[in-house]
Enzyme design. Structure first.
Site, short mmCIF file in Angstrom:
data_model
loop_
_atom_site.label_atom_id
_atom_site.label_comp_id
_atom_site.label_asym_id
_atom_site.label_seq_id
_atom_site.Cartn_x
_atom_site.Cartn_y
_atom_site.Cartn_z
N HIS A 154 41.95 43.18 37.60
CA HIS A 154 41.53 44.45 36.99
C HIS A 154 40.18 44.91 37.54
CE1 HIS A 154 41.42 47.20 33.37
NE2 HIS A 154 40.17 47.25 33.80
N GLU A 155 39.21 44.01 37.51
CA GLU A 155 37.85 44.40 37.93
C GLU A 155 37.76 44.60 39.44
OE1 GLU A 155 36.25 45.32 35.55
OE2 GLU A 155 37.22 44.22 33.93
N HIS A 158 38.52 48.13 40.21
CA HIS A 158 37.33 48.97 40.06
C HIS A 158 36.40 48.80 41.26
CE1 HIS A 158 38.67 50.02 36.17
NE2 HIS A 158 38.24 48.95 35.53
#
Length: 275
Positions: A154-155, A158
């Protein structure tokens, strides 16, 4: 707006259960300031209150929780977390694919420099700090390899957006877009949609999109001090374009399927230097 209208009561209940400093809580320590003095002066605005080790005073165990065995073993937790991060970097197809995509994009990851295991608020499992270009894995919450893999994937999405797309977290549309992409590629499946209450046997077709919208909306509200209506409008404005942007994983990952391995094997076809 139809989906958000139907889900208003449920989503509002979810958001209200997380602690909001003034009007925000966060699962990501995002900040757009250029110095940590600015971060320290407004920690709640950007979610730093949920990441005590991102603040100047650091994490301080409470004696009452130490006595109950709930705190006081932070060094052991950190070691276990770092082992899980290392395992994911060596064995997880998605994490290896993301690391390769970042390297090919000119933003290679050094595990010691770019990933930090820290104590966090119990409402979050991880975050991305664009000021330090660093992923936070919450050692007190993400305790299993599967959860650490989810946080890292997920990160890293980003981080990939920040590296490649000139992501500006001050722009609510940019923020909504990267949250949509992370939920789309790293989290939502029919099972997770069912658990969130976004799907049933009668709306299977929309289950994944509804799951992505719910998670992206909650993340935007957690990270930005804006009204719920403004967050909904931002998610809706960019949803179609960002939902269909599958870079760099290339496919939506189905739970309990070989999709992760397929995505990893397809990485070199798109020019990614997979590990």
């Amino acid at each position: 707006m139809g989906f958000f209208t139907k889900a208003e009561a449920k989503a509002q209940e979810k958001i209200d259960t997380s602690p909001k400093p003034d009007s925000t809580s966060s699962d990501k320590p995002k900040t757009e300031t250029n110095s940590h003095n600015d971060q320290d002066s407004t920690p709640k605005e950007w979610g730093y209150d949920l990441y005590p080790e991102r603040r100047s005073e650091g994490f301080k165990p409470k004696w009452s929780r130490v006595f109950l065995g709930l705190e006081g073993h932070e060094n052991i937790d950190k070691l276990k977390c770092e082992r899980n991060v290392y395992w994911c970097a060596k064995n997880s197809p998605l994490v290896k694919l993301m690391m390769g995509a970042l390297k090919s994009s000119g933003c290679p990851i050094d595990l010691r420099r770019h990933i930090s295991c820290e104590v966090c608020d119990t409402t979050v499992t991880g975050g991305y700090d664009p000021v330090l270009n660093q992923i936070v894995v919450c050692q007190n919450m993400a305790r299993k390899q599967g959860m650490v893999q989810g946080v890292l994937t997920h990160e890293m999405i980003h981080m990939f957006d920040y590296c490649n797309n000139e992501l500006d977290f001050r722009n609510i549309d940019h923020l909504a877009c990267t949250e949509i992409r992370a939920a789309n590629l790293a989290h939502c499946s029919f099972l997770s949609a069912m658990m969130q209450g976004d799907a049933s046997l009668f709306n299977i077709k929309q289950a994944h999109q509804n799951c992505v919208k719910t998670k992206a909306l909650a993340s935007v509200l957690a990270v930005r001090n804006v009204s719920r209506q403004a967050a909904i409008e931002a998610v809706e404005r960019v949803f179609s374009r960002c939902y269909n942007d599958l870079e760099p994983i290339g496919r939506r990952i189905r739970r309990n399927s070989p999709d992760q391995h397929r995505a990893y094997l397809e990485g070199p076809m798109y020019g990614y230097d997979v590990y």
